[in-house]
Design a protein around this motif. Structure first.
Motif, PDB file in Angstrom:
ATOM      1  N   ALA A  37       0.625  -1.222   0.361  1.00 13.62           N
ATOM      2  CA  ALA A  37       0.003  -0.057  -0.113  1.00 13.62           C
ATOM      3  C   ALA A  37       0.724   1.024  -0.564  1.00 13.62           C
ATOM      4  O   ALA A  37       1.905   0.979   0.076  1.00 13.62           O
ATOM      5  N   CYS A  39       0.684   5.395   0.522  1.00 14.08           N
ATOM      6  CA  CYS A  39       0.229   6.761   0.846  1.00 14.08           C
ATOM      7  C   CYS A  39       1.521   7.680   0.604  1.00 14.08           C
ATOM      8  O   CYS A  39       2.025   8.192   0.738  1.00 14.08           O
ATOM      9  N   VAL A  47      -2.836  13.917   1.729  1.00 14.80           N
ATOM     10  CA  VAL A  47      -2.824  13.039   1.511  1.00 14.80           C
ATOM     11  C   VAL A  47      -3.588  11.595   0.714  1.00 14.80           C
ATOM     12  O   VAL A  47      -4.996  12.877   0.815  1.00 14.80           O
ATOM     13  N   ILE A  49      -6.329   9.178   0.193  1.00 15.27           N
ATOM     14  CA  ILE A  49      -6.858   8.262  -0.365  1.00 15.27           C
ATOM     15  C   ILE A  49      -8.490   7.836  -0.630  1.00 15.27           C
ATOM     16  O   ILE A  49      -8.692   8.775  -2.000  1.00 15.27           O
ATOM     17  N   GLU A  63      -9.717   3.587   2.053  1.00 14.79           N
ATOM     18  CA  GLU A  63      -8.028   2.888   2.133  1.00 14.79           C
ATOM     19  C   GLU A  63      -7.433   3.981   1.301  1.00 14.79           C
ATOM     20  O   GLU A  63      -7.561   4.868   0.720  1.00 14.79           O
ATOM     21  N   PHE A  64      -5.797   3.317   1.793  1.00 15.24           N
ATOM     22  CA  PHE A  64      -4.644   3.788   0.625  1.00 15.24           C
ATOM     23  C   PHE A  64      -4.853   2.547   0.200  1.00 15.24           C
ATOM     24  O   PHE A  64      -4.936   1.204  -0.415  1.00 15.24           O
ATOM     25  N   LEU A 111       3.371  -0.989   4.296  1.00 17.17           N
ATOM     26  CA  LEU A 111       2.873   0.685   3.767  1.00 17.17           C
ATOM     27  C   LEU A 111       4.169   1.465   3.164  1.00 17.17           C
ATOM     28  O   LEU A 111       4.920   1.426   4.772  1.00 17.17           O
ATOM     29  N   TRP A 134      -7.824  14.204  -1.313  1.00 16.38           N
ATOM     30  CA  TRP A 134      -6.802  14.609  -1.330  1.00 16.38           C
ATOM     31  C   TRP A 134      -7.253  14.778   0.409  1.00 16.38           C
ATOM     32  O   TRP A 134      -8.163  15.787   0.585  1.00 16.38           O
ATOM     33  N   VAL A 140      -7.920  11.042   8.093  1.00 11.13           N
ATOM     34  CA  VAL A 140      -7.282   9.549   8.336  1.00 11.13           C
ATOM     35  C   VAL A 140      -7.812   9.064   9.045  1.00 11.13           C
ATOM     36  O   VAL A 140      -9.401   8.380   9.166  1.00 11.13           O
ATOM     37  N   TRP A 153      -8.215  -1.570   7.457  1.00 10.30           N
ATOM     38  CA  TRP A 153      -7.336  -0.516   7.919  1.00 10.30           C
ATOM     39  C   TRP A 153      -7.342  -0.062   8.896  1.00 10.30           C
ATOM     40  O   TRP A 153      -5.939   1.227   9.211  1.00 10.30           O
ATOM     41  N   SER A 168       5.412  10.787   6.486  1.00  8.21           N
ATOM     42  CA  SER A 168       4.288  11.655   5.924  1.00  8.21           C
ATOM     43  C   SER A 168       5.218  13.250   5.607  1.00  8.21           C
ATOM     44  O   SER A 168       4.691  14.207   5.242  1.00  8.21           O
TER      45      SER A 168
END
Length: 176
Positions: A37, A39, A47, A49, A63-64, A111, A134, A140, A153, A168
């Protein structure tokens, strides 16, 4: 997709010399396949999703971008492929930073965070993705708490959250 072949791995993610066809019964007990996955983090910190398509399990949950590594494929290459297939965004394997791994019943979920993904218009695969957004990373977590994220998730992010927050925030230039 049904019919794709996965490498069967040990608990460390090392292939054991066997493959398993997705959808076939009898996945070997005590062994795993790799799920990757990613991100994607924009320069503004938001981020990506994606919302699962109606026909998928966990329909309309968020989800990502993610999917199983195919036989012979590395985890990082699978993350890059899944991102491209589901969203049209292009990342290079060397642009990925591994956040962590979660051991599930028959899968090892890796991830990654990707910074500096080349700008591209989102092109969603309607078989996989209904919508995309975004959002700030904090959203999230809020979506996990209010049941909008796909069930797996919620568990994955409970384990990986702190590492995801750290990864991140560390911007890396896109490799040339």
């Amino acid at each position: 997709m049904d019919g794709e072949l996965w490498d069967v791995t040990d608990a460390e993610g090392v292939p054991v010399g066997r493959v398993h066809r997705r959808g076939d019964p009898g996945f070997p007990t005590g062994l795993f396949h790799i799920v990757s996955a990613v991100c994607v983090v924009r320069d503004d910190g938001r981020v990506l999703i994606t919302q699962r398509a109606v026909a998928k399990d966990w329909a309309l949950s968020w989800e990502f971008p993610a999917g199983s590594a195919l036989a012979g494929e590395t985890s990082g290459n699978a993350a890059v492929r899944e991102l491209r297939e589901e969203t049209g965004l292009v990342a290079l394997p060397e642009s990925l930073e591994l956040v962590g791994r979660v051991t599930e019943a028959t899968a090892l979920l890796d991830l990654y965070v990707a910074h500096g993904v080349r700008r591209s218009t989102l092109t969603l695969d309607p078989k996989e993705v209904r919508d995309a957004a975004w959002v700030p990373l904090a959203e999230v977590r809020a979506r996990c708490e209010d049941g909008q994220m796909a069930g797996p998730w919620v568990e994955r992010l409970a384990v990986l959250w702190d590492a995801l927050v750290r990864a991140s925030k560390v911007a890396r230039p896109y490799p040339q």
